[in-house]
Design a protein around this motif. Sequence first.
Motif, short mmCIF file in Angstrom:
data_model
loop_
_atom_site.label_atom_id
_atom_site.label_comp_id
_atom_site.label_asym_id
_atom_site.label_seq_id
_atom_site.Cartn_x
_atom_site.Cartn_y
_atom_site.Cartn_z
N ARG A 37 -4.11 11.68 -5.59
CA ARG A 37 -4.76 10.38 -5.39
C ARG A 37 -3.74 9.26 -5.34
NH1 ARG A 37 -9.17 9.06 -9.29
NH2 ARG A 37 -9.49 7.35 -7.85
N THR A 38 -2.68 9.38 -6.13
CA THR A 38 -1.64 8.36 -6.11
C THR A 38 -1.02 8.27 -4.72
OG1 THR A 38 -1.16 8.73 -8.45
CG2 THR A 38 0.53 7.61 -7.18
N ALA A 39 -0.75 9.40 -4.10
CA ALA A 39 -0.18 9.41 -2.75
C ALA A 39 -1.10 8.72 -1.76
CB ALA A 39 0.11 10.85 -2.31
N ILE A 40 -2.40 8.97 -1.87
CA ILE A 40 -3.37 8.34 -0.96
C ILE A 40 -3.40 6.83 -1.17
CG2 ILE A 40 -5.81 8.23 -0.31
CD1 ILE A 40 -4.30 10.90 0.41
N ILE A 41 -3.40 6.41 -2.43
CA ILE A 41 -3.43 4.97 -2.72
C ILE A 41 -2.16 4.30 -2.20
CG2 ILE A 41 -3.36 3.26 -4.57
CD1 ILE A 41 -5.30 5.18 -6.11
N TYR A 42 -1.01 4.91 -2.45
CA TYR A 42 0.24 4.33 -1.94
C TYR A 42 0.23 4.26 -0.41
CZ TYR A 42 2.81 4.33 -6.41
OH TYR A 42 3.26 4.07 -7.68
N THR A 43 -0.35 5.24 0.25
CA THR A 43 -0.43 5.22 1.70
C THR A 43 -1.32 4.06 2.17
OG1 THR A 43 -0.08 7.60 1.84
CG2 THR A 43 -1.03 6.54 3.77
N ASP A 44 -2.44 3.85 1.49
CA ASP A 44 -3.30 2.72 1.84
C ASP A 44 -2.58 1.39 1.64
OD1 ASP A 44 -5.40 4.38 2.53
OD2 ASP A 44 -6.49 4.12 0.65
N VAL A 45 -1.82 1.27 0.56
CA VAL A 45 -1.07 0.04 0.31
C VAL A 45 -0.01 -0.14 1.39
CG1 VAL A 45 0.49 -1.14 -1.29
CG2 VAL A 45 -1.47 0.14 -2.18
N GLU A 46 0.64 0.95 1.74
CA GLU A 46 1.66 0.88 2.80
C GLU A 46 1.05 0.39 4.10
OE1 GLU A 46 2.64 2.36 6.48
OE2 GLU A 46 1.32 3.57 5.24
N GLN A 47 -0.11 0.92 4.46
CA GLN A 47 -0.77 0.48 5.69
C GLN A 47 -1.07 -1.01 5.65
OE1 GLN A 47 -4.13 3.14 5.80
NE2 GLN A 47 -3.02 4.70 6.95
N ALA A 48 -1.53 -1.47 4.51
CA ALA A 48 -1.83 -2.90 4.36
C ALA A 48 -0.57 -3.74 4.52
CB ALA A 48 -2.47 -3.17 3.00
N GLN A 49 0.53 -3.30 3.95
CA GLN A 49 1.78 -4.06 4.04
C GLN A 49 2.25 -4.16 5.49
OE1 GLN A 49 3.04 -5.84 1.59
NE2 GLN A 49 1.40 -5.10 0.29
N PHE A 50 2.17 -3.07 6.24
CA PHE A 50 2.54 -3.14 7.65
C PHE A 50 1.59 -4.05 8.42
CE2 PHE A 50 5.11 0.77 6.96
CZ PHE A 50 6.30 0.30 7.50
N GLN A 51 0.30 -4.02 8.10
CA GLN A 51 -0.67 -4.87 8.79
C GLN A 51 -0.37 -6.34 8.58
OE1 GLN A 51 -4.63 -3.80 7.50
NE2 GLN A 51 -4.81 -2.17 9.00
N ILE A 52 0.06 -6.70 7.37
CA ILE A 52 0.34 -8.11 7.11
C ILE A 52 1.77 -8.50 7.49
CG2 ILE A 52 -1.45 -8.31 5.36
CD1 ILE A 52 0.69 -8.21 3.21
N GLY A 53 2.53 -7.53 8.03
CA GLY A 53 3.85 -7.83 8.54
C GLY A 53 4.99 -7.67 7.55
N ASP A 54 4.73 -7.07 6.40
CA ASP A 54 5.79 -6.87 5.41
C ASP A 54 6.29 -5.43 5.51
OD1 ASP A 54 7.52 -6.74 3.28
OD2 ASP A 54 6.15 -7.70 1.85
N SER A 55 7.16 -5.19 6.48
CA SER A 55 7.62 -3.82 6.71
C SER A 55 8.50 -3.30 5.57
CB SER A 55 8.36 -3.72 8.04
OG SER A 55 9.49 -4.56 8.06
N THR A 56 9.20 -4.20 4.88
CA THR A 56 10.02 -3.76 3.75
C THR A 56 9.15 -3.16 2.65
OG1 THR A 56 11.69 -5.45 4.23
CG2 THR A 56 11.71 -4.49 2.02
N ALA A 57 8.09 -3.87 2.28
CA ALA A 57 7.17 -3.34 1.26
C ALA A 57 6.44 -2.11 1.79
CB ALA A 57 6.16 -4.42 0.85
N GLY A 58 6.13 -2.10 3.08
CA GLY A 58 5.47 -0.94 3.67
C GLY A 58 6.29 0.31 3.53
#
Length: 115
Positions: A37-58
Amino acid sequence: MAAFQLSTHVRLGDEAHVVSATQRALGSIDQHTDQKRTAIIYTDVEQAQFQIGDSTAGVIYARRALESAQRTESTWGLQHLGTIEKTLASQLNHVARELLGDLISKRRALGSSPA
């Protein structure tokens, strides 16, 4: 429920709520015993970071997701991570390209079919 809320905010592109939803989702699980579940949550967060333009955090969250999936050899977690391969492939920075190579390599090693 917290993970579902995070996924919803990500899919809606609701940048304002992604950070707080991330904290609630990660706080709702035991990151040591619930790596899938942690991997899934981190993946969702990563997707959000790329969507908002923060590729470093992504890239940081994608790396965390990969590490979490690897700890349990979770093909489910790696398949979920497969959804970001196109995003990583479009990134020009070296760190994102290196992560893409690691992700593809790990998915192949576990026999995971491409997402």
